[in-house]
Design a protein around this motif. Structure first.
Motif, PDB file in Angstrom:
ATOM      1  N   GLN A 228     -95.846  15.294  80.388  1.00 15.37           N
ATOM      2  CA  GLN A 228     -95.837  14.560  81.853  1.00 15.37           C
ATOM      3  C   GLN A 228     -95.523  15.616  82.876  1.00 15.37           C
ATOM      4  N   ASP A 229     -94.630  16.641  82.203  1.00 12.03           N
ATOM      5  CA  ASP A 229     -94.325  17.779  83.229  1.00 12.03           C
ATOM      6  C   ASP A 229     -95.258  18.880  83.274  1.00 12.03           C
ATOM      7  N   GLY A 230     -96.385  18.829  82.536  1.00 16.92           N
ATOM      8  CA  GLY A 230     -97.603  19.719  82.499  1.00 16.92           C
ATOM      9  C   GLY A 230     -97.474  20.829  81.593  1.00 16.92           C
ATOM     10  N   GLN A 231     -96.546  20.622  80.486  1.00 18.97           N
ATOM     11  CA  GLN A 231     -96.362  21.569  79.414  1.00 18.97           C
ATOM     12  C   GLN A 231     -96.908  20.708  77.972  1.00 18.97           C
ATOM     13  N   THR A 232     -98.046  21.174  77.331  1.00 20.12           N
ATOM     14  CA  THR A 232     -98.376  20.574  76.086  1.00 20.12           C
ATOM     15  C   THR A 232     -97.654  21.426  74.972  1.00 20.12           C
ATOM     16  N   ASP A 233     -96.757  21.002  74.411  1.00 19.90           N
ATOM     17  CA  ASP A 233     -96.172  21.832  73.495  1.00 19.90           C
ATOM     18  C   ASP A 233     -96.978  22.226  72.097  1.00 19.90           C
ATOM     19  N   ASP A 234     -97.084  23.185  71.495  1.00 17.59           N
ATOM     20  CA  ASP A 234     -97.867  23.468  70.490  1.00 17.59           C
ATOM     21  C   ASP A 234     -96.901  23.218  69.100  1.00 17.59           C
ATOM     22  N   SER A 235     -97.411  23.697  67.970  1.00 16.54           N
ATOM     23  CA  SER A 235     -96.888  23.407  66.773  1.00 16.54           C
ATOM     24  C   SER A 235     -95.545  23.991  66.546  1.00 16.54           C
ATOM     25  N   ALA A 236     -95.621  25.132  67.104  1.00 22.40           N
ATOM     26  CA  ALA A 236     -94.348  26.140  66.944  1.00 22.40           C
ATOM     27  C   ALA A 236     -93.135  25.573  67.787  1.00 22.40           C
ATOM     28  N   GLN A 237     -93.637  25.031  68.825  1.00 24.81           N
ATOM     29  CA  GLN A 237     -92.596  24.564  69.973  1.00 24.81           C
ATOM     30  C   GLN A 237     -92.138  22.983  69.368  1.00 24.81           C
ATOM     31  N   GLN A 239     -91.988  22.383  66.244  1.00 24.15           N
ATOM     32  CA  GLN A 239     -91.103  22.566  65.335  1.00 24.15           C
ATOM     33  C   GLN A 239     -89.694  23.070  65.662  1.00 24.15           C
ATOM     34  N   ALA A 240     -89.600  23.583  66.607  1.00 18.54           N
ATOM     35  CA  ALA A 240     -88.357  23.934  67.227  1.00 18.54           C
ATOM     36  C   ALA A 240     -87.437  23.013  67.867  1.00 18.54           C
ATOM     37  N   ILE A 241     -88.183  22.252  68.478  1.00 18.34           N
ATOM     38  CA  ILE A 241     -87.544  20.790  69.006  1.00 18.34           C
ATOM     39  C   ILE A 241     -87.150  20.117  67.747  1.00 18.34           C
ATOM     40  N   LEU A 242     -87.827  20.017  66.692  1.00 20.26           N
ATOM     41  CA  LEU A 242     -87.570  19.026  65.712  1.00 20.26           C
ATOM     42  C   LEU A 242     -86.325  19.694  64.976  1.00 20.26           C
ATOM     43  N   THR A 243     -86.319  20.924  64.822  1.00 20.47           N
ATOM     44  CA  THR A 243     -85.091  21.687  64.274  1.00 20.47           C
ATOM     45  C   THR A 243     -83.843  21.421  64.830  1.00 20.47           C
ATOM     46  N   GLN A 249     -78.404  15.873  64.347  1.00 19.06           N
ATOM     47  CA  GLN A 249     -77.953  14.820  63.600  1.00 19.06           C
ATOM     48  C   GLN A 249     -77.419  14.948  62.215  1.00 19.06           C
ATOM     49  N   GLY A 250     -77.115  16.317  61.938  1.00 18.35           N
ATOM     50  CA  GLY A 250     -76.552  16.982  60.660  1.00 18.35           C
ATOM     51  C   GLY A 250     -77.490  16.963  59.610  1.00 18.35           C
ATOM     52  N   ILE A 251     -78.709  16.857  59.616  1.00 17.89           N
ATOM     53  CA  ILE A 251     -79.661  16.650  58.462  1.00 17.89           C
ATOM     54  C   ILE A 251     -80.447  17.770  58.310  1.00 17.89           C
ATOM     55  N   ALA A 252     -80.368  18.915  58.998  1.00 16.11           N
ATOM     56  CA  ALA A 252     -81.481  20.056  58.950  1.00 16.11           C
ATOM     57  C   ALA A 252     -81.350  20.345  57.522  1.00 16.11           C
ATOM     58  N   SER A 253     -80.124  20.803  57.191  1.00 16.49           N
ATOM     59  CA  SER A 253     -80.332  21.162  55.631  1.00 16.49           C
ATOM     60  C   SER A 253     -80.830  20.229  54.479  1.00 16.49           C
ATOM     61  N   LYS A 254     -80.885  19.115  54.918  1.00 13.15           N
ATOM     62  CA  LYS A 254     -81.348  17.897  54.028  1.00 13.15           C
ATOM     63  C   LYS A 254     -82.696  17.671  54.011  1.00 13.15           C
ATOM     64  N   THR A 255     -83.215  18.238  54.759  1.00 15.64           N
ATOM     65  CA  THR A 255     -84.759  17.989  55.177  1.00 15.64           C
ATOM     66  C   THR A 255     -85.728  19.145  55.018  1.00 15.64           C
ATOM     67  N   SER A 256     -86.397  19.146  53.725  1.00 15.77           N
ATOM     68  CA  SER A 256     -87.129  20.488  53.508  1.00 15.77           C
ATOM     69  C   SER A 256     -88.302  21.048  54.524  1.00 15.77           C
ATOM     70  N   SER A 257     -88.597  22.129  54.151  1.00 17.34           N
ATOM     71  CA  SER A 257     -89.306  22.705  55.150  1.00 17.34           C
ATOM     72  C   SER A 257     -90.790  22.118  55.037  1.00 17.34           C
ATOM     73  N   SER A 258     -91.188  21.787  53.818  1.00 20.84           N
ATOM     74  CA  SER A 258     -92.541  20.959  53.728  1.00 20.84           C
ATOM     75  C   SER A 258     -92.469  19.606  54.325  1.00 20.84           C
ATOM     76  N   ALA A 259     -91.145  18.801  54.349  1.00 16.90           N
ATOM     77  CA  ALA A 259     -91.270  17.379  54.974  1.00 16.90           C
ATOM     78  C   ALA A 259     -91.162  17.724  56.416  1.00 16.90           C
ATOM     79  N   GLN A 260     -90.736  18.919  56.914  1.00 18.73           N
ATOM     80  CA  GLN A 260     -90.613  19.107  58.439  1.00 18.73           C
ATOM     81  C   GLN A 260     -92.009  19.407  58.843  1.00 18.73           C
ATOM     82  N   THR A 261     -92.856  20.357  58.255  1.00 17.97           N
ATOM     83  CA  THR A 261     -94.242  20.374  58.491  1.00 17.97           C
ATOM     84  C   THR A 261     -94.962  19.120  58.516  1.00 17.97           C
TER      85      THR A 261
END
Length: 335
Positions: A228-237, A239-243, A249-261
């Motif tokens: 809505q601010d005029g920026q369309t986040d790509d997959s890398a962005q 991913q960075a926001i998700l990380t 939430q303290g669960i980054a190490s519990k969430t596998s890279s494949s699940a995150q993808t």
């Protein structure tokens, strides 16, 4: 003079109430908020409902209805519907199914404005028959599909994974005249599928689903705000926001890279759906994030009564009549 009298009336009313909170009388009529897309003429909407519904899975036998009603807290004020295989194909669109496979049943009722989505999964005759999908998944996915300010109860008369339960939610909205955009429901359903793997990997942690869905909700909020601010986040962005959200939430190490993808790919679909252009979504999703982030287990709403039960309606009506009588009595003092 009239303004002074009105101000005095309100001040005296407040004093006579002794500082007590007078129940607000909320109109649970259809509320549809529409926001224009920042990039096109497409509009997206967020919906609630005007009354309560119970939607039985077509595969649930009528002989089970009485127990289903008791389990979900359904009374005679709930409009009764049935979710069929064709409904599943219409609202979920994830392959085909049969009426016999539509087992999950749901009840849905309007709740207070700003309450977001809350979900309870109830045991049927003492058995936990929704074996896979969590209450927190149902809540966040329903919000991402365009549903808000409702309480949902899910159960089943025999063990099922639970994916088809959202069919009943979407059908109830449609019966209430609130047709959800299929692009939004499709994107939301992809999020449901995408988060299942991570939840299965952490099945021993009852707090994980709430933390994961809060993280996903926060990412969807940020992606929508950026769009809505005029920026369309790509997959890398994304991913960075998700990380960052998972770390918060303290669960980054519990969430596998494949699940995150997998989750990132689903959030890309959300980014491209109409609801991500809705300012109302950005506001409403915060309420559901707050509902899910600290919740554990199957019960997100501990309220014993539905928002529009007959007892609740009577209480609100009595409060309204009392306050109106109070105002009338005060106004008579100035006549």
């Amino acid at each position: 003079m009239k303004k002074r009298t009105l101000m005095t009336t309100l001040m005296v009313a407040a004093l006579l109430c002794g500082g007590a909170v007078v129940p607000a009388v909320q109109a649970h009529a259809d509320t549809t908020t529409q926001a224009s897309s920042s990039s096109s003429s497409t509009t997206s909407t967020t919906h609630t409902i005007s009354k309560s519904y119970v939607v039985y899975g077509a595969g649930a036998p009528e002989s089970a209805y009485s127990t289903l009603n008791s389990t979900m807290g359904v009374d005679s004020s709930f409009e009764k519907l049935t979710a069929t295989a064709s409904d599943y194909e219409k609202y979920i669109g994830n392959g085909t199914t049969t009426n016999a496979a539509m087992i999950s049943s749901v009840a849905i009722a309007p709740s207070d404005p700003g309450s977001g989505v809350r979900v309870n999964i109830k045991k049927y005759d003492g058995e936990s028959n929704i074996t896979q999908v969590t209450a927190q998944q149902y809540a966040m996915v329903a919000q991402m599909a365009g549903v808000t300010d409702v309480t949902i109860v899910v159960t089943a008369n025999r063990a099922v994974s639970g994916e088809s339960a959202l069919t009943g939610v979407y059908k109830a909205l449609a019966a209430d005249g609130q047709n959800l955009d299929s692009r939004n429901t499709s994107a939301a359903n992809q999020v449901l599928d995408a988060t299942q793997g991570a939840i299965n990997e952490n099945s021993g942690d009852s707090s994980y689903p709430g933390k994961l869905m809060a993280a996903v909700g926060n990412v969807s909020k940020q992606v929508a705000q950026d769009k809505q601010d005029g920026q369309t986040d790509d997959s890398a962005q994304i991913q960075a926001i998700l990380t960052k959200a998972l770390e918060n939430q303290g669960i980054a190490s519990k969430t596998s890279s494949s699940a995150q993808t997998t989750i990132v790919n689903a959030l890309i679909t959300f980014r491209d759906s109409p609801i991500s252009s809705s300012k109302t979504y950005v506001n409403n999703v915060t309420n559901t994030i707050n509902n899910v982030k600290n919740s554990t287990g199957d019960l997100m709403n501990k309220a014993k009564n539905w928002a529009n039960s007959e007892a609740a309606k009577t209480a609100v009506k009595d409060a309204q009549n009392w306050f109106q009588k109070l105002i009338a009595w005060i106004q008579n003092l100035f006549n």
